[in-house]
Design a protein around this motif. Structure first.
Motif, mmCIF file in Angstrom:
data_model
loop_
_atom_site.group_PDB
_atom_site.id
_atom_site.type_symbol
_atom_site.label_atom_id
_atom_site.label_comp_id
_atom_site.label_asym_id
_atom_site.label_seq_id
_atom_site.Cartn_x
_atom_site.Cartn_y
_atom_site.Cartn_z
ATOM 1 N N PRO A 12 -38.469 30.608 -31.224
ATOM 2 C CA PRO A 12 -39.694 31.100 -32.097
ATOM 3 C C PRO A 12 -40.982 30.584 -31.659
ATOM 4 N N GLY A 13 -41.927 31.413 -32.095
ATOM 5 C CA GLY A 13 -43.528 30.998 -31.693
ATOM 6 C C GLY A 13 -43.805 29.906 -32.350
ATOM 7 N N LEU A 14 -44.797 29.209 -31.878
ATOM 8 C CA LEU A 14 -45.201 27.983 -32.742
ATOM 9 C C LEU A 14 -46.857 27.979 -32.256
ATOM 10 N N LEU A 15 -47.473 27.516 -33.475
ATOM 11 C CA LEU A 15 -48.851 27.440 -33.663
ATOM 12 C C LEU A 15 -49.199 25.948 -33.781
ATOM 13 N N ILE A 16 -50.013 25.491 -32.630
ATOM 14 C CA ILE A 16 -50.290 24.145 -32.772
ATOM 15 C C ILE A 16 -52.052 23.959 -32.603
ATOM 16 N N SER A 17 -52.611 23.578 -33.777
ATOM 17 C CA SER A 17 -53.642 23.481 -33.961
ATOM 18 C C SER A 17 -54.338 22.177 -33.621
ATOM 19 N N PHE A 18 -55.606 21.873 -32.850
ATOM 20 C CA PHE A 18 -56.274 20.779 -32.484
ATOM 21 C C PHE A 18 -57.492 20.628 -33.457
ATOM 22 N N GLU A 19 -57.700 19.340 -34.073
ATOM 23 C CA GLU A 19 -58.847 19.139 -34.971
ATOM 24 C C GLU A 19 -59.341 17.914 -34.847
ATOM 25 N N GLY A 20 -60.587 17.916 -35.242
ATOM 26 C CA GLY A 20 -61.508 16.659 -34.856
ATOM 27 C C GLY A 20 -62.654 16.652 -34.811
ATOM 28 N N ARG A 85 -61.836 33.919 -38.253
ATOM 29 C CA ARG A 85 -60.515 33.494 -38.402
ATOM 30 C C ARG A 85 -59.669 34.882 -38.984
ATOM 31 N N ALA A 86 -60.090 35.479 -39.762
ATOM 32 C CA ALA A 86 -59.334 36.859 -40.132
ATOM 33 C C ALA A 86 -58.952 37.661 -39.053
ATOM 34 N N GLN A 87 -60.017 37.740 -38.006
ATOM 35 C CA GLN A 87 -59.880 38.675 -37.018
ATOM 36 C C GLN A 87 -58.847 37.754 -35.958
ATOM 37 N N LEU A 88 -59.012 36.511 -35.745
ATOM 38 C CA LEU A 88 -58.152 36.011 -34.713
ATOM 39 C C LEU A 88 -56.650 36.005 -35.106
ATOM 40 N N VAL A 89 -56.499 35.748 -36.488
ATOM 41 C CA VAL A 89 -55.101 35.669 -36.857
ATOM 42 C C VAL A 89 -54.359 37.179 -36.542
ATOM 43 N N ARG A 90 -55.176 38.153 -36.969
ATOM 44 C CA ARG A 90 -54.376 39.448 -36.649
ATOM 45 C C ARG A 90 -54.404 39.907 -35.321
ATOM 46 N N GLN A 91 -55.379 39.711 -34.511
ATOM 47 C CA GLN A 91 -55.814 40.258 -33.418
ATOM 48 C C GLN A 91 -54.761 39.472 -32.178
ATOM 49 N N VAL A 92 -54.930 38.203 -32.327
ATOM 50 C CA VAL A 92 -54.088 37.085 -31.434
ATOM 51 C C VAL A 92 -52.953 36.188 -31.838
ATOM 52 N N LEU A 93 -53.140 35.624 -32.807
ATOM 53 C CA LEU A 93 -52.118 34.771 -33.547
ATOM 54 C C LEU A 93 -50.890 35.492 -33.738
ATOM 55 N N VAL A 94 -50.871 36.506 -34.623
ATOM 56 C CA VAL A 94 -49.664 37.148 -35.154
ATOM 57 C C VAL A 94 -48.782 37.787 -33.965
ATOM 58 N N PRO A 95 -49.416 38.569 -33.130
ATOM 59 C CA PRO A 95 -48.795 39.291 -32.163
ATOM 60 C C PRO A 95 -48.059 38.390 -31.025
ATOM 61 N N ASN A 96 -48.709 37.357 -30.566
ATOM 62 C CA ASN A 96 -48.388 36.334 -29.740
ATOM 63 C C ASN A 96 -47.177 35.492 -30.451
ATOM 64 N N LEU A 97 -47.487 35.019 -31.453
ATOM 65 C CA LEU A 97 -46.172 34.266 -32.285
ATOM 66 C C LEU A 97 -44.887 35.180 -32.285
ATOM 67 N N ARG A 98 -45.093 36.359 -32.631
ATOM 68 C CA ARG A 98 -44.158 37.230 -32.658
ATOM 69 C C ARG A 98 -43.295 37.260 -31.523
ATOM 70 N N GLU A 99 -43.968 37.334 -30.258
ATOM 71 C CA GLU A 99 -43.599 37.368 -28.990
ATOM 72 C C GLU A 99 -42.957 36.185 -28.585
ATOM 73 N N GLY A 100 -42.976 34.998 -29.310
ATOM 74 C CA GLY A 100 -42.294 33.783 -29.053
ATOM 75 C C GLY A 100 -43.307 32.724 -28.254
ATOM 76 N N ARG A 101 -44.490 33.196 -28.208
ATOM 77 C CA ARG A 101 -45.154 32.267 -27.320
ATOM 78 C C ARG A 101 -45.863 31.230 -28.326
ATOM 79 N N ILE A 102 -46.210 29.928 -27.307
ATOM 80 C CA ILE A 102 -46.835 28.814 -28.177
ATOM 81 C C ILE A 102 -48.252 29.073 -28.220
#
Ligand code: TMP
Length: 224
Positions: A12-20, A85-102
């Protein structure tokens, strides 16, 4: 998120965010974590907010570097962060997570909750609704908060040789204090997703703490 269940054979792809807050060391920790994950044989994508897509980077420039004579209202700021954020989610996050990337994301929706909600004192309801509209069902699997006192943030921003402080970095120490408290409160309210790490230690020490949390996530996700 649902995208990571797209095939049975893929990890499974995993999304890890860093905050601070400013100068908390997020970017350094992401740079240290990415090669560790690659050594495990994982494909890793590093991205950031605001930005991470060509359109998002243009919005970032408006938000952070714009030095115009015009005041930017908190509501405008909120919507611009959400648009990036809306752009990043659809253009970058969803396709990469679907491919199993971290995917390692330098800031995500929690920055808006803290900076625009607590920092700019916008009401929580519209902030949460706009956040949700922007991300859909894409939420981080793990959020690492690098915790540093406001005084340390201010000092680190001043010590940065590379650049003049940007529009948000120029806020006073009270704003930094509110941001720090905002993150700690948020982390307390969602302990299953958040992991708070002491960001005042040397990066090599902080890195070990971060790695422990990430290894646990990978093991829990069943793809060690
Ligand atoms: P960075 O310098 O860590 O990349 O972050 C950019 C600045 O934008 C930082 O001051 C925090 C701020 N920010 C918000 O105010 N709201 C948000 O939603 C995001 C993502 C960042």
């Amino acid at each position: 998120m649902s995208a990571k269940k797209s095939t049975k054979t893929k990890k499974p792809g995993l999304l890890i965010s860093f905050e601070g807050s400013e100068g908390s060391g997020k970017t350094t920790q992401i740079e240290l974590l990415a090669p560790r994950l690659k050594k495990l044989g994982r494909e890793v994508i590093v991205t950031r907010e605001p930005g991470g897509s060509p359109l998002g980077e243009e919005i970032r420039h408006l938000l952070i570097r714009a030095n115009g004579s015009e005041e930017m209202f908190p509501e405008t700021e909120l919507l611009l962060f959400a648009a990036s954020r809306a752009q990043l989610v659809r253009q970058v996050l969803v396709p990469n997570l679907r491919e199993g990337r971290i995917v390692l994301c330098d800031r995500f929706l929690d920055s808006t909750t803290v900076y625009q909600g607590a920092g700019r004192t916008l009401s929580p309801d519209p902030v949460n609704q706009i956040n949700q509209f922007a991300v859909g069902d894409v939420l981080p699997d793990l959020t690492i908060v690098l915790d540093v006192p406001a005084e340390v943030s201010v000092q680190r921003v001043q010590n940065r040789a590379s650049d003049l402080p940007d529009r948000i970095e120029r806020e006073n120490i009270d704003f930094y204090r509110i941001v720090r408290e905002g993150y700690l409160l948020l982390a307390k309210s969602m302990p299953h997703r958040f992991h708070v790490v002491d960001g005042t230690k040397p990066p090599s020490v902080t890195e070990k703490e971060v790695w422990k949390a990430v290894k646990r996530l990978i093991a829990d996700a069943g793809n060690a």
